[in-house]
Write a protein that holds these residues in place. Structure first.
Motif, PDB file in Angstrom:
ATOM      1  N   VAL A  48      -5.317  -3.539   5.820  1.00  0.00           N
ATOM      2  CA  VAL A  48      -5.790  -4.369   4.710  1.00  0.00           C
ATOM      3  C   VAL A  48      -5.063  -3.957   3.433  1.00  0.00           C
ATOM      4  CG1 VAL A  48      -7.776  -5.014   3.303  1.00  0.00           C
ATOM      5  CG2 VAL A  48      -8.055  -4.658   5.777  1.00  0.00           C
ATOM      6  N   ALA A  49      -5.127  -2.679   3.112  1.00  0.00           N
ATOM      7  CA  ALA A  49      -4.480  -2.163   1.910  1.00  0.00           C
ATOM      8  C   ALA A  49      -4.396  -0.650   2.019  1.00  0.00           C
ATOM      9  CB  ALA A  49      -5.258  -2.552   0.656  1.00  0.00           C
ATOM     10  N   ARG A  50      -3.406  -0.080   1.351  1.00  0.00           N
ATOM     11  CA  ARG A  50      -3.288   1.365   1.316  1.00  0.00           C
ATOM     12  C   ARG A  50      -2.699   1.795  -0.001  1.00  0.00           C
ATOM     13  NH1 ARG A  50       0.959   1.674   6.328  1.00  0.00           N
ATOM     14  NH2 ARG A  50       2.653   0.525   5.348  1.00  0.00           N
ATOM     15  N   ILE A  51      -2.939   3.070  -0.336  1.00  0.00           N
ATOM     16  CA  ILE A  51      -2.477   3.609  -1.599  1.00  0.00           C
ATOM     17  C   ILE A  51      -2.027   5.044  -1.372  1.00  0.00           C
ATOM     18  CG2 ILE A  51      -4.862   4.246  -2.228  1.00  0.00           C
ATOM     19  CD1 ILE A  51      -4.048   3.705  -5.172  1.00  0.00           C
ATOM     20  N   THR A  52      -0.866   5.375  -1.925  1.00  0.00           N
ATOM     21  CA  THR A  52      -0.361   6.727  -1.762  1.00  0.00           C
ATOM     22  C   THR A  52      -0.987   7.642  -2.813  1.00  0.00           C
ATOM     23  OG1 THR A  52       1.491   6.536  -3.296  1.00  0.00           O
ATOM     24  CG2 THR A  52       1.838   5.711  -1.054  1.00  0.00           C
ATOM     25  N   SER A  53      -0.764   8.941  -2.658  1.00  0.00           N
ATOM     26  CA  SER A  53      -1.281   9.906  -3.618  1.00  0.00           C
ATOM     27  C   SER A  53      -0.591   9.762  -4.976  1.00  0.00           C
ATOM     28  CB  SER A  53      -1.121  11.326  -3.085  1.00  0.00           C
ATOM     29  OG  SER A  53       0.187  11.546  -2.623  1.00  0.00           O
ATOM     30  N   THR A  54       0.529   9.026  -5.016  1.00  0.00           N
ATOM     31  CA  THR A  54       1.223   8.767  -6.280  1.00  0.00           C
ATOM     32  C   THR A  54       0.869   7.401  -6.848  1.00  0.00           C
ATOM     33  OG1 THR A  54       3.152   7.938  -5.103  1.00  0.00           O
ATOM     34  CG2 THR A  54       3.139  10.276  -5.681  1.00  0.00           C
ATOM     35  N   GLY A  55      -0.018   6.675  -6.171  1.00  0.00           N
ATOM     36  CA  GLY A  55      -0.506   5.417  -6.708  1.00  0.00           C
ATOM     37  C   GLY A  55       0.213   4.160  -6.254  1.00  0.00           C
ATOM     38  N   ILE A  56       1.135   4.293  -5.342  1.00  0.00           N
ATOM     39  CA  ILE A  56       1.827   3.108  -4.824  1.00  0.00           C
ATOM     40  C   ILE A  56       0.906   2.393  -3.841  1.00  0.00           C
ATOM     41  CG2 ILE A  56       3.808   2.296  -3.501  1.00  0.00           C
ATOM     42  CD1 ILE A  56       5.293   4.798  -4.539  1.00  0.00           C
ATOM     43  N   THR A  57       0.822   1.081  -4.004  1.00  0.00           N
ATOM     44  CA  THR A  57      -0.083   0.293  -3.166  1.00  0.00           C
ATOM     45  C   THR A  57       0.677  -0.761  -2.373  1.00  0.00           C
ATOM     46  OG1 THR A  57      -0.505  -1.301  -4.935  1.00  0.00           O
ATOM     47  CG2 THR A  57      -1.998   0.586  -4.784  1.00  0.00           C
ATOM     48  N   ASN A  58       0.104  -1.151  -1.266  1.00  0.00           N
ATOM     49  CA  ASN A  58       0.558  -2.353  -0.598  1.00  0.00           C
ATOM     50  C   ASN A  58      -0.623  -3.005   0.113  1.00  0.00           C
ATOM     51  OD1 ASN A  58       1.068  -0.165   1.479  1.00  0.00           O
ATOM     52  ND2 ASN A  58       1.508  -1.977   2.710  1.00  0.00           N
ATOM     53  N   TYR A  59      -0.522  -4.323   0.249  1.00  0.00           N
ATOM     54  CA  TYR A  59      -1.612  -5.150   0.738  1.00  0.00           C
ATOM     55  C   TYR A  59      -1.144  -6.080   1.853  1.00  0.00           C
ATOM     56  CZ  TYR A  59      -3.965  -3.891  -3.648  1.00  0.00           C
ATOM     57  OH  TYR A  59      -4.548  -3.219  -4.694  1.00  0.00           O
ATOM     58  N   ALA A  60      -2.063  -6.415   2.710  1.00  0.00           N
ATOM     59  CA  ALA A  60      -1.809  -7.493   3.660  1.00  0.00           C
ATOM     60  C   ALA A  60      -1.698  -8.791   2.872  1.00  0.00           C
ATOM     61  CB  ALA A  60      -2.947  -7.586   4.672  1.00  0.00           C
ATOM     62  N   ASN A  61      -0.847  -9.689   3.333  1.00  0.00           N
ATOM     63  CA  ASN A  61      -0.665 -10.966   2.626  1.00  0.00           C
ATOM     64  C   ASN A  61      -1.980 -11.732   2.504  1.00  0.00           C
ATOM     65  OD1 ASN A  61       2.084 -10.617   2.164  1.00  0.00           O
ATOM     66  ND2 ASN A  61       2.654 -11.574   4.111  1.00  0.00           N
ATOM     67  N   SER A  62      -2.822 -11.593   3.503  1.00  0.00           N
ATOM     68  CA  SER A  62      -4.062 -12.360   3.530  1.00  0.00           C
ATOM     69  C   SER A  62      -5.067 -11.949   2.459  1.00  0.00           C
ATOM     70  CB  SER A  62      -4.717 -12.239   4.909  1.00  0.00           C
ATOM     71  OG  SER A  62      -5.005 -10.878   5.191  1.00  0.00           O
ATOM     72  N   VAL A  63      -4.881 -10.779   1.861  1.00  0.00           N
ATOM     73  CA  VAL A  63      -5.846 -10.312   0.859  1.00  0.00           C
ATOM     74  C   VAL A  63      -5.235 -10.165  -0.533  1.00  0.00           C
ATOM     75  CG1 VAL A  63      -7.088  -9.084   2.688  1.00  0.00           C
ATOM     76  CG2 VAL A  63      -5.517  -7.807   1.196  1.00  0.00           C
ATOM     77  N   LYS A  64      -3.953 -10.380  -0.659  1.00  0.00           N
ATOM     78  CA  LYS A  64      -3.306 -10.240  -1.962  1.00  0.00           C
ATOM     79  C   LYS A  64      -3.944 -11.175  -2.981  1.00  0.00           C
ATOM     80  CE  LYS A  64       1.306  -8.652  -0.602  1.00  0.00           C
ATOM     81  NZ  LYS A  64       2.746  -9.006  -0.478  1.00  0.00           N
ATOM     82  N   GLY A  65      -4.217 -10.634  -4.153  1.00  0.00           N
ATOM     83  CA  GLY A  65      -4.837 -11.417  -5.206  1.00  0.00           C
ATOM     84  C   GLY A  65      -6.349 -11.449  -5.130  1.00  0.00           C
ATOM     85  N   ARG A  66      -6.918 -10.969  -4.018  1.00  0.00           N
ATOM     86  CA  ARG A  66      -8.372 -10.969  -3.875  1.00  0.00           C
ATOM     87  C   ARG A  66      -8.935  -9.553  -3.767  1.00  0.00           C
ATOM     88  NH1 ARG A  66     -10.668 -13.015   0.582  1.00  0.00           N
ATOM     89  NH2 ARG A  66      -8.882 -12.583   1.947  1.00  0.00           N
ATOM     90  N   PHE A  67      -8.191  -8.668  -3.134  1.00  0.00           N
ATOM     91  CA  PHE A  67      -8.652  -7.294  -2.918  1.00  0.00           C
ATOM     92  C   PHE A  67      -7.830  -6.341  -3.798  1.00  0.00           C
ATOM     93  CE2 PHE A  67     -10.234  -7.725   1.779  1.00  0.00           C
ATOM     94  CZ  PHE A  67     -11.004  -8.820   1.397  1.00  0.00           C
ATOM     95  N   THR A  68      -8.478  -5.278  -4.236  1.00  0.00           N
ATOM     96  CA  THR A  68      -7.802  -4.249  -5.012  1.00  0.00           C
ATOM     97  C   THR A  68      -8.185  -2.876  -4.484  1.00  0.00           C
ATOM     98  OG1 THR A  68      -7.848  -5.639  -7.004  1.00  0.00           O
ATOM     99  CG2 THR A  68      -7.421  -3.290  -7.302  1.00  0.00           C
ATOM    100  N   ILE A  69      -7.177  -2.079  -4.183  1.00  0.00           N
ATOM    101  CA  ILE A  69      -7.423  -0.719  -3.724  1.00  0.00           C
ATOM    102  C   ILE A  69      -7.144   0.234  -4.877  1.00  0.00           C
ATOM    103  CG2 ILE A  69      -5.069  -0.351  -2.818  1.00  0.00           C
ATOM    104  CD1 ILE A  69      -6.419   1.203  -0.481  1.00  0.00           C
TER     105      ILE A  69
END
Length: 115
Positions: A48-69
């Motif tokens: 769904v989404a993940r975040i590194t210890s340095t703050g880099i994020t990435n999201y599944a296309n299906s949740v972009k713009g709706r979910f925030t990690i």
């Protein structure tokens, strides 16, 4: 020993919001990735989404713009803010902690979105 404790799942109507939390405790490396995956009945587990210890994020296309990690300042708790939820978001959501030499999964929390 590292443990992950998830909270925040539940039942919500379509268009509503939920916030998931995952608290990690124990020996945690300063370099890690924390994320949320989900698994719907009859489907494979997906990122769904993940975040590194340095703050880099990435999201599944299906949740972009709706979910925030996000992560707290201590970087031991990860949050997933889910807005504009859809019935297709219904799944068991799992927290994941990936470190250099280990990977750990939470027990899962059910998210159900009614139409």
């Amino acid at each position: 020993q590292v443990q992950l404790v998830e909270s925040g799942g539940g039942l919500v109507q379509a268009g509503g919001s939920l916030r998931l939390s995952c608290a990690a405790s124990g020996s945690i490396s300063s370099l890690n990735v924390m994320g949320w995956y989900r698994q719907a009945p009859g489907k494979q587990r997906e990122l769904v989404a993940r975040i590194t210890s340095t703050g880099i994020t990435n999201y599944a296309n299906s949740v972009k713009g709706r979910f925030t990690i996000s992560r707290d300042n201590a970087k031991t708790t990860v949050y997933l803010q889910m807005n504009s939820l859809k019935p297709e978001d219904t799944a068991v959501y799992y927290c994941n902690l990936a470190q250099l030499t280990s990977e750990l999964w939470g027990q899962g929390t059910q998210v159900t979105v009614s139409s």
